[in-house]
Motif scaffolding. Structure first.
Motif, PDB file in Angstrom:
ATOM      1  N   GLU A  95      -0.868   7.297   4.079  1.00  0.00           N
ATOM      2  CA  GLU A  95      -0.763   5.912   4.524  1.00  0.00           C
ATOM      3  C   GLU A  95      -0.738   4.990   3.292  1.00  0.00           C
ATOM      4  N   GLN A  97       0.001   2.045   0.583  1.00  0.00           N
ATOM      5  CA  GLN A  97       0.136   0.592   0.578  1.00  0.00           C
ATOM      6  C   GLN A  97       0.674   0.181  -0.782  1.00  0.00           C
ATOM      7  N   GLN A  99       2.332  -3.329  -3.123  1.00  0.00           N
ATOM      8  CA  GLN A  99       2.857  -4.675  -3.305  1.00  0.00           C
ATOM      9  C   GLN A  99       3.928  -4.615  -4.382  1.00  0.00           C
ATOM     10  N   TRP A 104       4.660  -7.024   0.701  1.00  0.00           N
ATOM     11  CA  TRP A 104       3.341  -6.412   0.890  1.00  0.00           C
ATOM     12  C   TRP A 104       3.517  -5.364   1.990  1.00  0.00           C
ATOM     13  N   VAL A 106       2.469  -1.961   4.126  1.00  0.00           N
ATOM     14  CA  VAL A 106       1.340  -1.158   4.592  1.00  0.00           C
ATOM     15  C   VAL A 106       1.883  -0.021   5.454  1.00  0.00           C
ATOM     16  N   VAL A 129      -5.274  -1.412   9.167  1.00  0.00           N
ATOM     17  CA  VAL A 129      -4.030  -2.118   8.870  1.00  0.00           C
ATOM     18  C   VAL A 129      -4.232  -3.625   8.984  1.00  0.00           C
ATOM     19  N   ASP A 132      -5.874  -4.788   5.872  1.00  0.00           N
ATOM     20  CA  ASP A 132      -4.933  -4.792   4.752  1.00  0.00           C
ATOM     21  C   ASP A 132      -3.998  -6.000   4.824  1.00  0.00           C
ATOM     22  N   LEU A 133      -3.565  -6.349   6.025  1.00  0.00           N
ATOM     23  CA  LEU A 133      -2.671  -7.494   6.182  1.00  0.00           C
ATOM     24  C   LEU A 133      -3.373  -8.793   5.816  1.00  0.00           C
ATOM     25  N   ARG A 142       4.667  -9.657   4.772  1.00  0.00           N
ATOM     26  CA  ARG A 142       3.761  -8.606   5.232  1.00  0.00           C
ATOM     27  C   ARG A 142       4.490  -7.658   6.170  1.00  0.00           C
ATOM     28  N   VAL A 144       4.620  -3.721   8.008  1.00  0.00           N
ATOM     29  CA  VAL A 144       3.938  -2.494   8.417  1.00  0.00           C
ATOM     30  C   VAL A 144       4.999  -1.438   8.722  1.00  0.00           C
ATOM     31  N   TRP A 172      -1.929  -6.865  14.786  1.00  0.00           N
ATOM     32  CA  TRP A 172      -1.280  -6.992  13.487  1.00  0.00           C
ATOM     33  C   TRP A 172      -0.530  -8.306  13.366  1.00  0.00           C
TER      34      TRP A 172
END
Length: 262
Positions: A95, A97, A99, A104, A106, A129, A132-133, A142, A144, A172
């Protein structure tokens, strides 16, 4: 550049070369692969997928496993070693992540070793998640990424959504997500499930496993400089593009470009 459902072992070398040419031409900043890199999760197929991804010439990568990346015939590997072959080529982080510039990204793993095709999202994954957002910079795009689509293109596609999808989409979006990227169904689609939230499903990028008359396709997300607000903050324009493989020219062409305001 967002690719999905490569299915190495059932891939088309000519289409693979066309994707690599496009990545070099567009000078892609980050490549996202949302699963099904292989057809049957063999070591050779993972090696081919790895060589292809490296050939894109993109240093920043977010690569997720799909249901086809878990062994099917070597079923005994599903107990404790389900992701071993995937990890040997793409790393143990299931999973990731990242930037990269304005993006960004995830990743969330919707596959499960005990499931052959369907996906699942746990409550812990949904919460992680969302956190993280919320930690993303204010102006970040952002995104996903999951293998299974969280939003159904049609009634027949609802069975492809992972368990827990409805809760995830709502939480989310509330946490600031702008875009959901996925694959699995081999049918490209741009949808807006909630205000401020978009869902972009990629088709199969390089495989011969075409469905519903859809060609090989991929997604490109782009940003352009936008207006400056009252506080001196610049708000970028964001675009989601669908690129389809054109058999006559042997290259990918942009067939759709849509503004996707966050």
């Amino acid at each position: 550049m967002h690719l999905s459902d490569l299915h190495f072992g059932a891939h088309d070398p000519l289409v693979c070369a066309a994707v690599q040419r496009l990545a070099h031409r567009l000078r892609v900043d980050v490549v996202v692969v949302s699963g099904d890199l292989t057809q049957r999760a063999t070591r050779q197929q993972f090696a081919l997928a790895h060589d292809f991804v490296c050939g894109l010439g993109v240093d920043e990568r977010v690569v997720l496993a799909g249901n086809h990346d878990l062994p099917l015939f070597a079923w005994w590997l599903r107990w404790g070693r389900a992701y071993q072959r995937f990890a040997s080529q793409f790393g143990a982080q299931l999973e990731p992540q990242r930037q990269v510039g304005p993006f960004w990204i995830v990743g969330v793993n919707t596959t499960r070793p005990w499931r052959h095709e369907r996906g699942t999202l746990s409550a812990a994954q949904v919460t992680r998640v969302a956190e993280d957002l919320r930690s993303a910079p204010v102006q970040a795009w952002r995104i996903v990424v999951s293998h299974h689509p969280l939003v159904a293109r049609s009634a027949e596609d609802r069975s492809h959504r992972p368990h827990g999808a409805d809760t995830a989409v709502q939480r989310w979006r509330d946490a600031g997500a702008h875009m959901l990227l996925s694959g699995h169904v081999h049918h490209p689609a741009l949808l807006q499930p909630l205000p401020g939230l978009w869902s972009m499903q990629a088709g199969t990028a390089v495989s011969r496993r075409l469905r519903s008359g859809q060609p090989n396709s991929l997604v490109v997300l782009q940003t352009q400089s936008g207006p400056t607000g009252a506080l001196g903050r610049q708000y970028p324009h964001r675009f989601a593009q669908r690129w389809d493989f054109d058999a006559r020219s042997g290259d990918f062409v942009c067939v759709e470009s849509m503004p996707v305001a966050g």
